[in-house]
Design an enzyme around this catalytic site. Sequence first.
Site, PDB file in Angstrom:
ATOM      1  N   SER A 275      23.497  24.218  50.784  1.00  0.00           N
ATOM      2  CA  SER A 275      24.524  24.949  50.032  1.00  0.00           C
ATOM      3  C   SER A 275      25.516  25.525  51.023  1.00  0.00           C
ATOM      4  CB  SER A 275      23.893  26.100  49.258  1.00  0.00           C
ATOM      5  OG  SER A 275      23.597  27.177  50.140  1.00  0.00           O
ATOM      6  N   ASP A 276      26.731  25.781  50.584  1.00  0.00           N
ATOM      7  CA  ASP A 276      27.598  26.588  51.432  1.00  0.00           C
ATOM      8  C   ASP A 276      27.021  28.008  51.436  1.00  0.00           C
ATOM      9  OD1 ASP A 276      29.534  27.521  53.107  1.00  0.00           O
ATOM     10  OD2 ASP A 276      31.215  26.665  52.014  1.00  0.00           O
TER      11      ASP A 276
END
Length: 751
Positions: A275-276
């Site tokens: 994920s960012d």
Amino acid sequence: MADVRAIDELDDAVWSRVDDLLGSMTLAEKAGQLTQLFYFGALAELADGALPSPAEVEASLAAGTAGALLFVSDPARINRLQRVALDHGRHGIPLLFGFDVIHGLRTMLPVPIAMAASWDPDTIQRAQAVAAREARAVGIHWTFAPMVDIARDPRWGRIVEGAGEDPYLGAAVAAAQVRGFQGHALGSPEHIVAGPKHFAGYGAATGGRDYEEVNLSDAEFWNVYLPPFRAAIEAGAGNVMTAYMDFNGIPATGNRWLLADVLRGDLGFDGFLVSDANAVQNLTTHGFAADSVDAAARALAAGVDLEMAVADPTYAHLPEAVANGAVPEEDLDRCVRRILELKVRLGLFDDPYVDEDAARTVLTDPAHREIARVTAQRSAVLLRNEGDLLPLDIEALKSVAVVGPLADSPRDTLGPWVFDADLDETVTVVDGLRARLGDAVDVRYAPGIRPAQRSFGSIFDIWPGNVPADPENFADHTEFARAVEVARDANVAIVVLGEWQHMIGEMASRSSLDFPGRQLELLQAVVATGTPVVLLVMNGRPLDLRWAAEHVPAILDIWYPGSQGGTAIADLLLGDVSPGGKLPFTWPRTVGQVPMIYSHTTSHDPANQGQRYWDEASTPLFPFGFGLSYATFAYSDLALDRDRLRVGETLTVSVTVTNASSAAGDEVVQLYVHQRYGTASRPVRELKGFRRVALAPRESQTIEFALGPAELRYWNAAARDFVLDAATFDVYVGGDSTAALTSSFSTSHAR
Ligand code: BGC
């Protein structure tokens, strides 16, 4: 056969090791392997408790609630943290270290948009291999790069991290970067895992405002935004990062269609998905997930293997999600297996530590500086050169004025996403010119104006030196007048203007493309002295050059050129090498025109296409693919090996390019295609081939391009699939997207 057996044996060994571990892990420990934490070290203290302290992070490692870290680049600290995980963690599972190695670690390369402007995949590959070698030497295993987001709105600050507006160029640059970072296979010595990001469409942020929602048509998504990801994955990228924003109404990080159907399905990605930063927790911020348990469950269900979090990881709630039935344990195990498999394949179980002495040697390797220099030379784009002011004639020079505060700012010369560079060894424009010109020429520097201050409240502001210091006792009026006088007295004035590096990048979008502060005023005053002026633009996005393009004879876009920037710029200004870069985006006249691309379609009243505004032309200031050279090039003998073919067949286009001058230089030969009609309307031109060639004076070369299904197919909104139309196609070949030399061919369906 021998090779195949070796790979099978490795696979068996990998899997049995992974299975043994999985069988003995608790749910919390499994969630820990899916958690990556920031480690801010001493910077955490500057953040007044907003960031987790080193002790808190180390406690997570010992408890097994985190299995990966980011933002650590000191080899001694990496070894220490690795020891905490191995000696105190229950299973002795090594940590995975990731970092934003975007354009170098210690040796800084030009920023990514600059490298794209080289239109030279081999150079880009070599440059990112340097970044990888330095990173791996200090113990980093994986980079959050390349950023392959197409960017068509220069207000968006992250345009500097990508390859610009075009999917074809973007795909070539993406693949070159993956090869450079990762080598020929995952786990190659002196290489690191590449993680193209941010999947997908992040660059289309509404209004160019970072993190804002993205609404893309399916045709734009498949034809424009996906090709660089496809190319990066085909080049073997081991990782992909999700994006922050809502994508057509569904947050990208919880978007099952995007991540499972498209990324894993259509694009065939089989690496690990991260994920960012904080994007899993954000699923609640978006008003999508009900709470943290729901956010964790939905990110995992969409396919996010690893959560990157600043603090309080959302994936710590995965055990609850398993307990309440939202996440089947097999799904959790599938993600954990991916992470453990990666750690085994990277050799981390066998060899988790780095050699701190060897790291020092790698970081100071002079060969890296040389590659940085060549990359900066090849990235610069010559936008104007009236009266052949450049290259400067060293014999005729007695004094050179260098004006503008960016001319002697090491930190700004490097651009954004810089954490470990040695500022003392960074060569500014002033340093480079002084070194190149020696004592024979008087190089006088005058900043003229103080650096444009501004802190945006971004996380990067806490890094020492990222926001320029306000110089003490800077007398604005006197300094301005002094710069003008220095310019007046010189044979030539080199004026360096642009954006300070903290004004571009993440969280650095702008509503204007003007030169910040009093820079334009300074340029105008210097030009008014009558001394010939060379404008060097230090930037990562197009800036408003309307005045300069009329009044300044020579303009060279040097971007943020990196550690060896000043040396490379001196090489270019003095003609040791000729500029050969080309714009990777359309350069608008004014912010009011954006977004503006060359590959638009046409419609009603095409004759008026250049006058769609009543107050400004709707043509760009400089077209996509544009860039001058000290040489001049002529194109001839455009030939197609046939002009009729069946849909699905391939033809060969050849063209001769001649250096018509007495200067050596590089030209980027570009091939554009236009489909005249079909089952959808197609852009007026699309890049479908390019080659950068070096030509000696008067030398000619014949270049060939293949045009086949890969180049001619496109995603069609009516068919909702890729199609190849039977149609007539125009081919254009030349040195930019307005190339005039043309031919055509037709395709038909087999009868
Ligand atoms: C950015 C990513 C970056 C990550 C870690 C995020 O805010 O969007 O591109 O890799 O931070 O620094």
